[in-house]
Design a protein around this motif. Structure first.
Motif, short mmCIF file in Angstrom:
data_model
loop_
_atom_site.label_atom_id
_atom_site.label_comp_id
_atom_site.label_asym_id
_atom_site.label_seq_id
_atom_site.Cartn_x
_atom_site.Cartn_y
_atom_site.Cartn_z
N VAL B 12 0.86 -1.19 0.00
CA VAL B 12 0.00 0.00 0.00
C VAL B 12 0.90 1.24 0.00
CG1 VAL B 12 -1.85 1.25 1.20
CG2 VAL B 12 -1.75 -1.25 1.32
N LYS B 13 0.52 2.23 -0.77
CA LYS B 13 1.32 3.46 -0.82
C LYS B 13 1.02 4.37 0.38
CE LYS B 13 2.03 3.88 -5.81
NZ LYS B 13 1.78 2.47 -6.12
N SER B 15 -0.13 7.31 2.59
CA SER B 15 -1.31 8.20 2.56
C SER B 15 -2.55 7.50 2.00
CB SER B 15 -1.04 9.48 1.78
OG SER B 15 -1.14 9.28 0.38
N GLU B 16 -2.40 6.30 1.48
CA GLU B 16 -3.56 5.60 0.95
C GLU B 16 -4.24 4.74 2.03
OE1 GLU B 16 -2.43 5.59 -3.79
OE2 GLU B 16 -2.51 3.66 -2.72
N THR B 17 -5.22 3.93 1.62
CA THR B 17 -6.00 3.14 2.56
C THR B 17 -5.64 1.67 2.48
OG1 THR B 17 -7.85 4.70 2.51
CG2 THR B 17 -8.34 2.45 3.24
N SER B 19 -6.78 -2.04 3.18
CA SER B 19 -8.04 -2.76 3.31
C SER B 19 -7.78 -4.26 3.32
CB SER B 19 -8.98 -2.42 2.14
OG SER B 19 -9.33 -1.07 2.17
N ARG B 66 -8.34 6.51 12.52
CA ARG B 66 -7.95 6.01 11.19
C ARG B 66 -8.50 4.63 10.86
NH1 ARG B 66 -2.85 5.01 9.71
NH2 ARG B 66 -2.07 4.52 11.80
N ASN B 81 -10.25 -1.46 7.62
CA ASN B 81 -9.77 -0.35 6.81
C ASN B 81 -8.93 0.57 7.68
OD1 ASN B 81 -11.01 -1.19 4.50
ND2 ASN B 81 -12.34 0.59 4.29
N ILE B 83 -6.99 4.20 7.17
CA ILE B 83 -6.76 5.29 6.22
C ILE B 83 -5.43 5.99 6.51
CG2 ILE B 83 -9.24 5.66 5.95
CD1 ILE B 83 -8.90 8.22 7.68
N SER B 84 -4.96 6.74 5.54
CA SER B 84 -3.77 7.59 5.70
C SER B 84 -2.59 6.83 6.27
CB SER B 84 -4.10 8.80 6.60
OG SER B 84 -5.21 9.51 6.12
N VAL B 114 3.90 -0.77 3.67
CA VAL B 114 3.56 0.58 3.21
C VAL B 114 4.81 1.19 2.61
CG1 VAL B 114 2.73 2.86 3.86
CG2 VAL B 114 1.78 0.82 4.96
N SER B 116 6.21 3.48 -1.19
CA SER B 116 5.91 4.04 -2.51
C SER B 116 6.66 3.29 -3.61
CB SER B 116 6.27 5.52 -2.54
OG SER B 116 7.62 5.71 -2.17
#
Lengths: 107, 116
Positions: B12-13, B15-17, B19, B66, B81, B83-84, B114, B116
């Motif tokens: 997951v990148k 700032s993304e969510t 799930s 979050r 979930n 977030i951020s 997490v 990028s």
């Protein structure tokens, strides 16, 4: 938040020896403490709950004791498969918290 | 016997969510509490929160802003979930069934990184 401190971080023993693992709570958790065993690549497995009750299927060589803030997991005679990681957990107060873990390694 | 299986993206990148879904097999999701627990690398296990099949939830206060846990009883699934997300959310995520807040049944865990 109740902080659980496990000691030692790593314990080096030989098969057949007795292991004593400690878990100390930052405030009383009464008798609401559990121990889990975690093998590499697997999820934790519940060993002991409410300080001294063995979960279903757990061998008698595993025992727990203590109360309040100081708890002990004892393995009476170590088997080769016991050399893994052990976690303690409290459910006395929210949030539920776990210790950092003790790694039992072969000497 | 009851088995749990986590599913979702492993990367997951920032700032993304994040799930994840936990599928319960071999038994009903009814009448039990279902939790998410994570294990960051080099740290202790961290309880995230739980849900009851009625939809009642309880979260760790430091994550509450979050995190959302939901349930779909028709699919025998519950979900997480977050977030951020940041690198601090990198962990192995477990779903688990509790009894009296002891965790008797766990999924195998899924690593979420997490980056990028």
């Amino acid at each position: 938040e109740i902080v659980l401190t496990q000691s030692p971080a790593t314990l080096s023993l030989s098969p057949g020896e007795r292991a004593t693992l400690s878990c100390r709570a930052s405030q009383s958790v009464r008798n609401y403490l559990a121990w889990y065993q975690q093998k590499p690549g697997q999820a934790p497995r519940l060993l002991i709950y409410d300080t001294s009750n063995r979960a279903t299927g757990i061998p008698a060589r595993f025992s727990g004791s203590g109360s309040g803030t100081d708890f002990t997991l004892t393995i009476s005679s170590l088997e080769p498969e016991d050399f893994v990681v052990y976690h303690c957990q409290q459910r006395s107060d929210w949030p539920i918290t776990f210790g950092q873990g003790t790694r039992l390694e072969i000497k | 016997q009851v088995q749990l299986q986590e599913s979702g993206p492993g990367l997951v990148k920032p700032s993304e969510t994040l799930s994840l879904t936990c599928t319960v097999s071999g038994g009903s999701i009814d009448n039990y509490y279902w939790s998410w627990i994570r294990h960051p690398p080099g740290k202790g296990l961290e309880w995230i929160g739980y849900i009851y099949p009625t939809g009642s939830t309880h979260y760790k206060s430091s994550l509450k802003s979050r995190v959302t846990i939901s349930v779909d009883t028709s699919k025998n699934q519950f979900s997480l979930n977050v977030i951020s997300v940041t690198a601090a959310d990198t962990a192995v995520y477990y779903c688990a069934r509790s009894g009296g807040n002891w965790y008797y049944i766990w999924g195998q865990g899924t690593l979420v990184t997490v980056s990028s």
